[in-house]
Design a protein around this motif. Structure first.
Motif, mmCIF file in Angstrom:
data_model
loop_
_atom_site.group_PDB
_atom_site.id
_atom_site.type_symbol
_atom_site.label_atom_id
_atom_site.label_comp_id
_atom_site.label_asym_id
_atom_site.label_seq_id
_atom_site.Cartn_x
_atom_site.Cartn_y
_atom_site.Cartn_z
ATOM 1 N N GLY A 120 1.261 6.753 -6.883
ATOM 2 C CA GLY A 120 0.019 7.375 -7.334
ATOM 3 C C GLY A 120 -1.109 6.406 -7.585
ATOM 4 N N GLY A 121 -0.985 5.173 -7.045
ATOM 5 C CA GLY A 121 -2.063 4.192 -7.176
ATOM 6 C C GLY A 121 -2.169 3.593 -8.561
ATOM 7 N N ASN B 126 2.438 1.592 -3.485
ATOM 8 C CA ASN B 126 1.418 1.944 -4.464
ATOM 9 C C ASN B 126 0.989 3.400 -4.312
ATOM 10 N N GLU B 127 0.871 3.856 -3.068
ATOM 11 C CA GLU B 127 0.507 5.259 -2.826
ATOM 12 C C GLU B 127 1.594 6.198 -3.341
ATOM 13 N N ALA B 128 2.856 5.824 -3.102
ATOM 14 C CA ALA B 128 3.964 6.654 -3.573
ATOM 15 C C ALA B 128 3.983 6.740 -5.101
ATOM 16 N N CYS C 296 0.820 -1.209 0.000
ATOM 17 C CA CYS C 296 0.000 0.000 0.000
ATOM 18 C C CYS C 296 0.854 1.259 0.000
ATOM 19 N N ASP C 297 1.925 1.270 0.780
ATOM 20 C CA ASP C 297 2.770 2.461 0.840
ATOM 21 C C ASP C 297 3.468 2.703 -0.502
#
Length: 209
Positions: free
Chosen positions: A121-122, A117-119, A114-115
């Motif tokens: 931009g998904g 993927n968030e970095a 998740c971290d």
């Protein structure tokens, strides 16, 4: 399922040439540093990863090109590990043991996933379908073996597993050692109970388009 490591992804330039040993070591350090930062919820930047890896920022960009390239390679590695853990669970002769082993691996790896993927931009899309299918198969297999309560859907299971991963603080309380493992064990025990309560509401579902 065959997996390709993040290091191999980053070093594959299509030429078939083997990289120098020092180049491979630096890339290995950068991959480890990126995963550590993600697992700890730390700052995921080129400077922070280089610092953790013990290399200069110039070496960072020379070896991996960009932060995005590094994180995409690491994301692929983590996704492969989650799917491999699910396949190992499905191969376990005991459906409940296989499900529990996957659950522990999934929560640990999901924090990194998740971290990162968030970095980025998904960017996860197709992979979500792959992970949903594995969780569905694991849950249905355990239910077919009468090892998991059948009033719970696989969609419920997806939410329940994620709910075990908590922050460090709540209500002025500090999380104990192995807190998420304790949370997970409570959830797993609840999934096996012989005397479940009636569940309120409806199970989760995919959004309609």
């Amino acid at each position: 399922m065959s997996t390709v490591t993040a290091v191999d992804r980053l070093l594959d330039d299509g030429s078939g040439h083997r990289p120098r040993a020092d180049a491979r070591r630096n890339v290995e350090r950068l991959v480890v540093a990126a995963r550590e930062a993600a697992a700890e919820g730390g700052e995921i930047t080129a400077h922070e990863i280089a610092r953790r890896a013990g290399v200069g920022v110039g070496t960072f960009y020379r070896r991996v090109g960009s932060l995005e390239v590094l994180l995409q390679a690491v994301l692929g590695e983590v996704l492969d590990e989650i799917v491999a853990a699910a396949d190992q669970g499905l191969a376990d002769p005991d459906p409940w043991t296989g499900f529990c082993r996957f659950a522990g691996s999934y929560i640990r790896l999901r924090n990194e996933l998740c971290d990162i993927n968030e970095a980025l931009g998904g960017i996860i899309d197709h992979e979500r379908t792959v992970l949903r299918d594995r969780i569905r198969l694991l849950a249905e297999r355990a239910q077919a073996a009468d090892a998991m309560r059948t009033d719970v859907t696989w969609q419920d299971v997806a939410f329940l597993l994620v709910s075990t991963s908590t922050g460090d603080h709540t209500l002025g309380l500090r999380a104990g050692a192995l807190q998420w493992e304790r949370n997970l064990q409570i959830v797993l025990d609840g999934l096996r109970t012989d005397h479940p309560s009636t569940l309120p509401g409806d199970p989760p579902r995919l959004p309609t388009t």
